[in-house]
Design a protein around this motif. Structure first.
Motif, PDB file in Angstrom:
ATOM      1  N   GLY A 116       0.806  -1.216   0.000  1.00  0.00           N
ATOM      2  CA  GLY A 116       0.000   0.000   0.000  1.00  0.00           C
ATOM      3  C   GLY A 116       0.835   1.260   0.000  1.00  0.00           C
ATOM      4  N   ILE A 141      -3.913   3.781  -0.614  1.00  0.00           N
ATOM      5  CA  ILE A 141      -4.187   2.902  -1.749  1.00  0.00           C
ATOM      6  C   ILE A 141      -3.591   1.541  -1.432  1.00  0.00           C
ATOM      7  CG2 ILE A 141      -3.869   2.529  -4.221  1.00  0.00           C
ATOM      8  CD1 ILE A 141      -3.412   5.557  -4.476  1.00  0.00           C
ATOM      9  N   ARG A 143      -3.039  -2.402  -2.514  1.00  0.00           N
ATOM     10  CA  ARG A 143      -3.012  -3.295  -3.673  1.00  0.00           C
ATOM     11  C   ARG A 143      -2.941  -4.742  -3.204  1.00  0.00           C
ATOM     12  NH1 ARG A 143       1.553  -3.236  -8.537  1.00  0.00           N
ATOM     13  NH2 ARG A 143       0.969  -5.248  -9.478  1.00  0.00           N
ATOM     14  N   HIS A 162      -5.958  -9.018  -8.976  1.00  0.00           N
ATOM     15  CA  HIS A 162      -5.224  -7.753  -9.048  1.00  0.00           C
ATOM     16  C   HIS A 162      -6.224  -6.673  -8.626  1.00  0.00           C
ATOM     17  CE1 HIS A 162      -1.882  -9.685 -11.100  1.00  0.00           C
ATOM     18  NE2 HIS A 162      -2.755 -10.207 -11.960  1.00  0.00           N
ATOM     19  N   GLU A 163      -6.204  -6.323  -7.365  1.00  0.00           N
ATOM     20  CA  GLU A 163      -7.207  -5.412  -6.812  1.00  0.00           C
ATOM     21  C   GLU A 163      -6.543  -4.156  -6.249  1.00  0.00           C
ATOM     22  OE1 GLU A 163     -10.358  -8.840  -5.251  1.00  0.00           O
ATOM     23  OE2 GLU A 163      -9.092  -7.750  -3.815  1.00  0.00           O
ATOM     24  N   TYR A 164      -7.214  -3.032  -6.452  1.00  0.00           N
ATOM     25  CA  TYR A 164      -6.799  -1.761  -5.873  1.00  0.00           C
ATOM     26  C   TYR A 164      -8.009  -1.139  -5.175  1.00  0.00           C
ATOM     27  CZ  TYR A 164      -2.657  -1.861  -8.902  1.00  0.00           C
ATOM     28  OH  TYR A 164      -1.486  -2.205  -9.532  1.00  0.00           O
ATOM     29  N   THR A 165      -7.738  -0.469  -4.086  1.00  0.00           N
ATOM     30  CA  THR A 165      -8.803   0.285  -3.423  1.00  0.00           C
ATOM     31  C   THR A 165      -8.197   1.484  -2.724  1.00  0.00           C
ATOM     32  OG1 THR A 165     -10.695   0.131  -1.920  1.00  0.00           O
ATOM     33  CG2 THR A 165      -8.685  -0.984  -1.239  1.00  0.00           C
ATOM     34  N   THR A 166      -8.967   2.553  -2.627  1.00  0.00           N
ATOM     35  CA  THR A 166      -8.533   3.768  -1.931  1.00  0.00           C
ATOM     36  C   THR A 166      -9.507   4.036  -0.798  1.00  0.00           C
ATOM     37  OG1 THR A 166      -7.623   4.679  -3.984  1.00  0.00           O
ATOM     38  CG2 THR A 166      -8.014   6.219  -2.171  1.00  0.00           C
ATOM     39  N   ASN A 193      -8.125  -3.339   2.787  1.00  0.00           N
ATOM     40  CA  ASN A 193      -8.025  -3.694   1.380  1.00  0.00           C
ATOM     41  C   ASN A 193      -9.411  -3.688   0.732  1.00  0.00           C
ATOM     42  OD1 ASN A 193      -9.230  -6.067   2.246  1.00  0.00           O
ATOM     43  ND2 ASN A 193      -7.402  -7.310   2.003  1.00  0.00           N
ATOM     44  N   LYS A 194      -9.487  -4.092  -0.529  1.00  0.00           N
ATOM     45  CA  LYS A 194     -10.757  -4.028  -1.256  1.00  0.00           C
ATOM     46  C   LYS A 194     -11.784  -4.983  -0.669  1.00  0.00           C
ATOM     47  CE  LYS A 194     -12.639  -3.855  -5.925  1.00  0.00           C
ATOM     48  NZ  LYS A 194     -12.326  -3.937  -7.377  1.00  0.00           N
TER      49      LYS A 194
END
Length: 210
Positions: A116, A141, A143, A162-166, A193-194
């Motif tokens: 992150g 963020i 990952r 493959h995940e991203y989140t803010t 995380n996501k």
């Protein structure tokens, strides 16, 4: 009333002596502590941390959690109490493998890795001349990479992740100024995380500042 007067006078006398001694002790602390954080100061730090993530193995015979992570940070002080800060986190990995027959739609094996970056504010409050409290908040963020092997009943499929989140993050910490340019840090950060799993980071490390 008169019998209490000598005791009262004795207390005031000793409090005055203690105040003088405390003032002398404060003067004996390193002179750099008087203006330890200056506007325009740049700093960086590297820390190792203990991790606790929200992953569950639910009875899987193989269940592996990484318990050690790391954190790299840098920032710029606009005022003695307020800095903009950016950080990178290595948030460890997770692996679980089910045993025996696995129903269709359920994971046979899961292997994930988290990292992150955070962008936020570092608010500092001087507790003592060389001890500082830090409150960090902003956006992180996170990952997540890896794969999940799913059972189809008759076989299996592989889902790459493959995940991203803010999301908002919060950090608390203390720092101790060891020398004019070196500071010892300890902190606690919480990220998500996501999959909305909380990742807790308890870290300690060293930093340098100009």
């Amino acid at each position: 009333m008169n019998s209490l007067s000598p005791r009262f006078g004795f207390t005031v006398k000793h409090l005055a002596c203690a105040a003088v001694a405390a003032a002398g002790l404060g003067g004996a602390l390193p002179s750099f502590a008087e203006d330890f954080i200056k506007p325009g100061s740049v700093y960086g730090m590297a820390s190792l941390g203990l991790l606790e993530a929200g992953y569950e193995c639910q009875g899987a015979p193989i269940c592996e959690h990484t318990r050690v992570g790391s954190k790299l940070s840098g920032g710029y002080y606009f005022t003695p109490n307020l800095a903009a800060e950016i950080s990178y986190y290595y948030l460890g990995s997770f692996r679980s493998v089910e045993g025996g027959a696995v129903p269709a739609g359920q994971p046979i094996e899961t292997r994930l890795r988290n990292s992150g970056m955070s962008f936020g504010i570092n608010w500092s409050n001087e507790l003592f001349q060389v001890l500082t409290q830090h409150i960090r908040f902003g956006l992180a963020i996170v990952r997540t990479d890896g794969y999940i092997v799913q059972s189809t009943g008759a076989g299996q499929t592989i889902e790459n992740v493959h995940e991203y989140t803010t999301k908002p993050y919060l950090g608390l910490g203390l720092s101790y100024q060891m020398t004019e340019h070196i500071r010892f840090y300890q902190g606690y950060d919480i990220l998500r995380n996501k999959r909305n799993q909380h990742i807790h980071v308890l870290s300690m490390g060293l930093g340098i500042e100009n």
